[in-house]
Design a protein around this motif. Structure first.
Motif, PDB file in Angstrom:
ATOM      1  N   HIS A 170    -119.765  21.695 -85.230  1.00 25.94           N
ATOM      2  CA  HIS A 170    -120.973  20.647 -85.575  1.00 25.94           C
ATOM      3  C   HIS A 170    -120.557  19.288 -85.367  1.00 25.94           C
ATOM      4  CE1 HIS A 170    -121.572  24.166 -88.329  1.00 25.94           C
ATOM      5  NE2 HIS A 170    -123.063  23.870 -88.266  1.00 25.94           N
ATOM      6  N   VAL A 171    -121.165  18.656 -84.467  1.00 33.90           N
ATOM      7  CA  VAL A 171    -120.899  17.069 -84.461  1.00 33.90           C
ATOM      8  C   VAL A 171    -121.859  16.349 -84.929  1.00 33.90           C
ATOM      9  CG1 VAL A 171    -121.022  15.318 -82.359  1.00 33.90           C
ATOM     10  CG2 VAL A 171    -119.988  17.843 -81.904  1.00 33.90           C
ATOM     11  N   VAL A 172    -121.332  15.579 -86.031  1.00 36.71           N
ATOM     12  CA  VAL A 172    -122.126  14.651 -86.791  1.00 36.71           C
ATOM     13  C   VAL A 172    -121.768  13.152 -86.502  1.00 36.71           C
ATOM     14  CG1 VAL A 172    -122.419  13.969 -89.088  1.00 36.71           C
ATOM     15  CG2 VAL A 172    -122.172  16.466 -88.932  1.00 36.71           C
ATOM     16  N   ARG A 173    -122.834  12.317 -85.953  1.00 33.72           N
ATOM     17  CA  ARG A 173    -122.190  11.100 -85.493  1.00 33.72           C
ATOM     18  C   ARG A 173    -123.643  10.152 -85.252  1.00 33.72           C
ATOM     19  NH1 ARG A 173    -121.133  12.906 -79.139  1.00 33.72           N
ATOM     20  NH2 ARG A 173    -123.085  13.501 -78.589  1.00 33.72           N
ATOM     21  N   GLY A 174    -123.412   8.911 -85.191  1.00 30.10           N
ATOM     22  CA  GLY A 174    -124.391   7.978 -85.125  1.00 30.10           C
ATOM     23  C   GLY A 174    -125.513   8.166 -84.111  1.00 30.10           C
ATOM     24  N   LEU A 175    -126.846   7.755 -84.516  1.00 28.41           N
ATOM     25  CA  LEU A 175    -128.024   7.846 -83.515  1.00 28.41           C
ATOM     26  C   LEU A 175    -127.929   7.078 -82.113  1.00 28.41           C
ATOM     27  CD1 LEU A 175    -131.138   7.602 -85.985  1.00 28.41           C
ATOM     28  CD2 LEU A 175    -130.541   9.418 -84.231  1.00 28.41           C
ATOM     29  N   ASP A 176    -126.786   6.155 -82.271  1.00 30.38           N
ATOM     30  CA  ASP A 176    -126.530   5.402 -81.156  1.00 30.38           C
ATOM     31  C   ASP A 176    -125.839   6.416 -80.033  1.00 30.38           C
ATOM     32  OD1 ASP A 176    -124.428   5.783 -82.655  1.00 30.38           O
ATOM     33  OD2 ASP A 176    -123.180   4.039 -81.763  1.00 30.38           O
ATOM     34  N   LEU A 177    -125.518   7.496 -80.314  1.00 31.47           N
ATOM     35  CA  LEU A 177    -124.932   8.591 -79.431  1.00 31.47           C
ATOM     36  C   LEU A 177    -125.894   9.787 -79.121  1.00 31.47           C
ATOM     37  CD1 LEU A 177    -121.185   8.494 -80.503  1.00 31.47           C
ATOM     38  CD2 LEU A 177    -122.170   7.618 -78.271  1.00 31.47           C
ATOM     39  N   PHE A 178    -127.056   9.448 -79.714  1.00 32.31           N
ATOM     40  CA  PHE A 178    -128.059  10.466 -79.547  1.00 32.31           C
ATOM     41  C   PHE A 178    -128.381  11.066 -77.846  1.00 32.31           C
ATOM     42  CE2 PHE A 178    -132.514  12.242 -78.923  1.00 32.31           C
ATOM     43  CZ  PHE A 178    -132.746  13.081 -79.819  1.00 32.31           C
ATOM     44  N   HIS A 179    -128.553   9.999 -77.009  1.00 33.12           N
ATOM     45  CA  HIS A 179    -128.939  10.061 -75.736  1.00 33.12           C
ATOM     46  C   HIS A 179    -127.854  10.599 -74.871  1.00 33.12           C
ATOM     47  CE1 HIS A 179    -133.187   8.949 -76.169  1.00 33.12           C
ATOM     48  NE2 HIS A 179    -132.614   7.805 -76.723  1.00 33.12           N
ATOM     49  N   ALA A 180    -126.579  10.026 -75.300  1.00 31.73           N
ATOM     50  CA  ALA A 180    -125.499  10.606 -74.581  1.00 31.73           C
ATOM     51  C   ALA A 180    -125.192  11.847 -74.708  1.00 31.73           C
ATOM     52  CB  ALA A 180    -124.349   9.861 -75.070  1.00 31.73           C
ATOM     53  N   THR A 181    -125.706  12.710 -75.596  1.00 30.86           N
ATOM     54  CA  THR A 181    -125.796  14.285 -75.915  1.00 30.86           C
ATOM     55  C   THR A 181    -126.032  14.729 -74.485  1.00 30.86           C
ATOM     56  OG1 THR A 181    -125.933  13.681 -78.184  1.00 30.86           O
ATOM     57  CG2 THR A 181    -126.068  16.000 -77.415  1.00 30.86           C
ATOM     58  N   SER A 182    -126.969  14.193 -73.771  1.00 32.41           N
ATOM     59  CA  SER A 182    -127.433  14.719 -72.612  1.00 32.41           C
ATOM     60  C   SER A 182    -126.405  15.201 -71.551  1.00 32.41           C
ATOM     61  CB  SER A 182    -128.445  14.258 -71.949  1.00 32.41           C
ATOM     62  OG  SER A 182    -129.699  14.044 -72.583  1.00 32.41           O
ATOM     63  N   ILE A 183    -125.406  14.017 -71.585  1.00 32.75           N
ATOM     64  CA  ILE A 183    -124.196  14.033 -70.665  1.00 32.75           C
ATOM     65  C   ILE A 183    -123.181  15.092 -70.762  1.00 32.75           C
ATOM     66  CG2 ILE A 183    -122.277  12.813 -69.613  1.00 32.75           C
ATOM     67  CD1 ILE A 183    -123.884  10.290 -70.072  1.00 32.75           C
ATOM     68  N   HIS A 184    -123.034  15.184 -72.197  1.00 26.91           N
ATOM     69  CA  HIS A 184    -122.076  15.939 -73.045  1.00 26.91           C
ATOM     70  C   HIS A 184    -122.701  17.388 -72.748  1.00 26.91           C
ATOM     71  CE1 HIS A 184    -121.170  12.514 -75.761  1.00 26.91           C
ATOM     72  NE2 HIS A 184    -120.551  12.101 -74.491  1.00 26.91           N
ATOM     73  N   ARG A 185    -123.895  17.867 -72.984  1.00 22.78           N
ATOM     74  CA  ARG A 185    -124.451  19.253 -72.699  1.00 22.78           C
ATOM     75  C   ARG A 185    -124.238  19.505 -71.128  1.00 22.78           C
ATOM     76  NH1 ARG A 185    -124.097  22.638 -73.606  1.00 22.78           N
ATOM     77  NH2 ARG A 185    -125.875  23.626 -73.522  1.00 22.78           N
ATOM     78  N   LEU A 186    -124.261  18.685 -70.370  1.00 25.67           N
ATOM     79  CA  LEU A 186    -124.095  18.860 -68.756  1.00 25.67           C
ATOM     80  C   LEU A 186    -122.572  19.332 -68.597  1.00 25.67           C
ATOM     81  CD1 LEU A 186    -124.966  18.889 -65.698  1.00 25.67           C
ATOM     82  CD2 LEU A 186    -124.607  16.488 -65.789  1.00 25.67           C
ATOM     83  N   LEU A 187    -121.785  18.266 -68.957  1.00 25.78           N
ATOM     84  CA  LEU A 187    -120.239  18.607 -68.979  1.00 25.78           C
ATOM     85  C   LEU A 187    -119.746  19.756 -69.550  1.00 25.78           C
ATOM     86  CD1 LEU A 187    -118.883  14.792 -69.529  1.00 25.78           C
ATOM     87  CD2 LEU A 187    -118.982  16.321 -67.123  1.00 25.78           C
ATOM     88  N   GLN A 188    -120.495  20.143 -70.765  1.00 20.60           N
ATOM     89  CA  GLN A 188    -120.038  21.455 -71.485  1.00 20.60           C
ATOM     90  C   GLN A 188    -120.571  22.531 -70.436  1.00 20.60           C
ATOM     91  OE1 GLN A 188    -122.304  20.755 -75.014  1.00 20.60           O
ATOM     92  NE2 GLN A 188    -120.515  19.506 -75.799  1.00 20.60           N
ATOM     93  N   THR A 189    -121.560  22.574 -69.947  1.00 27.20           N
ATOM     94  CA  THR A 189    -122.235  23.785 -69.196  1.00 27.20           C
ATOM     95  C   THR A 189    -121.199  23.878 -67.737  1.00 27.20           C
ATOM     96  OG1 THR A 189    -124.234  23.377 -70.183  1.00 27.20           O
ATOM     97  CG2 THR A 189    -124.231  24.656 -68.043  1.00 27.20           C
ATOM     98  N   LEU A 190    -121.049  22.599 -67.216  1.00 26.60           N
ATOM     99  CA  LEU A 190    -120.229  22.823 -66.214  1.00 26.60           C
ATOM    100  C   LEU A 190    -118.862  23.313 -66.035  1.00 26.60           C
ATOM    101  CD1 LEU A 190    -121.203  19.169 -64.739  1.00 26.60           C
ATOM    102  CD2 LEU A 190    -121.640  21.479 -63.519  1.00 26.60           C
ATOM    103  N   LEU A 191    -118.116  23.108 -67.287  1.00 31.65           N
ATOM    104  CA  LEU A 191    -116.950  23.442 -67.711  1.00 31.65           C
ATOM    105  C   LEU A 191    -116.663  24.707 -68.498  1.00 31.65           C
ATOM    106  CD1 LEU A 191    -115.409  19.882 -68.474  1.00 31.65           C
ATOM    107  CD2 LEU A 191    -114.967  21.252 -66.404  1.00 31.65           C
ATOM    108  N   GLY A 192    -117.977  25.145 -68.781  1.00 27.89           N
ATOM    109  CA  GLY A 192    -117.973  26.542 -69.464  1.00 27.89           C
ATOM    110  C   GLY A 192    -117.315  26.600 -70.695  1.00 27.89           C
TER     111      GLY A 192
END
Length: 293
Positions: free
Chosen positions: A223-245
């Motif tokens: 569970h990642v609990v963090r501020g709304l200022d990082l809401f949109h950055a989650t798109s990058i993190h989901r991409l990197l998670q998927t690329l790296l398995g």
């Protein structure tokens, strides 16, 4: 390969020791700690000190003192990013080997000049969700031979994700599961909005985006609990998670603590730190109430 620990509710608070923690950090740390304990899970403290130029031992000591004063306890050992640079470099090399990352040689000044010139000609320059101009296509469009020539010449460079290639390799829409203070449910990810993000610089071996997905996977964060200022950055993190398995955590982006002028609190602007509130006689319970808990 990254070893993925067992799945158990695991939360983390991951500050950078480059300034004093403020009320916004207190809210995030307390939420992670309290939700983890209520769920029968673990609360981890991670020190994001990859930027050694700005991070100091004094600020790190201040983090431990502030969190202890708040009554928070965490699992040991504490993970420090500076101790795990090879893990980030391994992930970067995997992406380089697949042709998804390219060396970027333009300086900040050159990028600024290109953006200014384009806008002066009446061409709106695309910007990311934070309002920063997207990186120009110059380096992405270089031939392999030209890239190698510049690398052999020893030019300073960053490594940037080729966003178009990365999205094409995934070949399917991405999303994340959100339970926070803004939008909730399945949130469509839009990594393209960020352009060719930096994954490594000459003065920092790994970017926040790359380090955070590697760290979360390695530590088994569920569970990642963090501020709304990082809401949109989650798109990058989901991409990197998927690329790296890597596994996908659940996300909860909480409200921000704002100053009297309506902006979010910031270390760099010297907003009142937790230690200062303590010196002024505030108790941990009073501080909890001050952040709305």
């Amino acid at each position: 390969m990254i070893a993925i620990p067992r799945q158990k509710p695991r939360f983390r608070f991951a500050p950078s020791p480059n300034g004093a923690l403020h009320l916004g950090h207190a809210l995030s740390a307390i939420l992670n700690h309290d939700i983890a304990k209520a769920a029968g899970g673990d609360f981890l403290l991670r020190i994001e000190d990859i930027d050694q130029a700005r991070c100091t031992p004094d600020f790190e000591a201040g983090i431990f003192a502030d969190l202890s004063w708040l009554g928070l306890s965490w699992e040991e050992p504490v993970r420090r990013q500076s101790d795990h640079v090879p893990a980030y470099q391994q992930a970067l090399q995997a992406l380089i080997g697949r042709g998804l990352v390219y060396p970027a040689f333009l300086t900040r000044g050159e990028v600024k000049a290109k953006v200014a010139a384009g806008e002066a000609e009446g061409r709106p320059w695309p910007r990311d969700p934070d309002g920063t101009a997207l990186y120009p296509p110059d380096d992405r469009e270089r031939s392999p031979r030209e890239r190698q020539r510049l690398l052999d010449a020893g030019l300073k460079h960053a490594w940037r994700l080729d966003m178009e290639k990365a999205i094409a390799e995934i070949g399917q829409p991405l999303s994340w599961r959100e339970s926070g203070d803004g939008e909730t449910g399945d949130i469509p990810a839009d990594p393209a909005a960020w352009g060719d993000v930096v994954l490594s610089r000459s003065d920092a071996p790994s970017s926040y985006h790359l380090s955070v997905v590697v760290d979360d996977a390695t530590q088994g964060i569920t569970h990642v609990v963090r501020g709304l200022d990082l809401f949109h950055a989650t798109s990058i993190h989901r991409l990197l998670q998927t690329l790296l398995g890597l596994p996908e955590p659940l996300y909860h982006h909480h409200r921000l603590i704002l100053g009297d002028d309506g902006r979010k609190l910031s270390k760099s602007l010297g907003d009142t730190g937790i230690a200062e509130w303590r010196r002024q006689g505030l108790s941990p319970m009073q501080l909890r109430r001050r952040v709305g808990l």
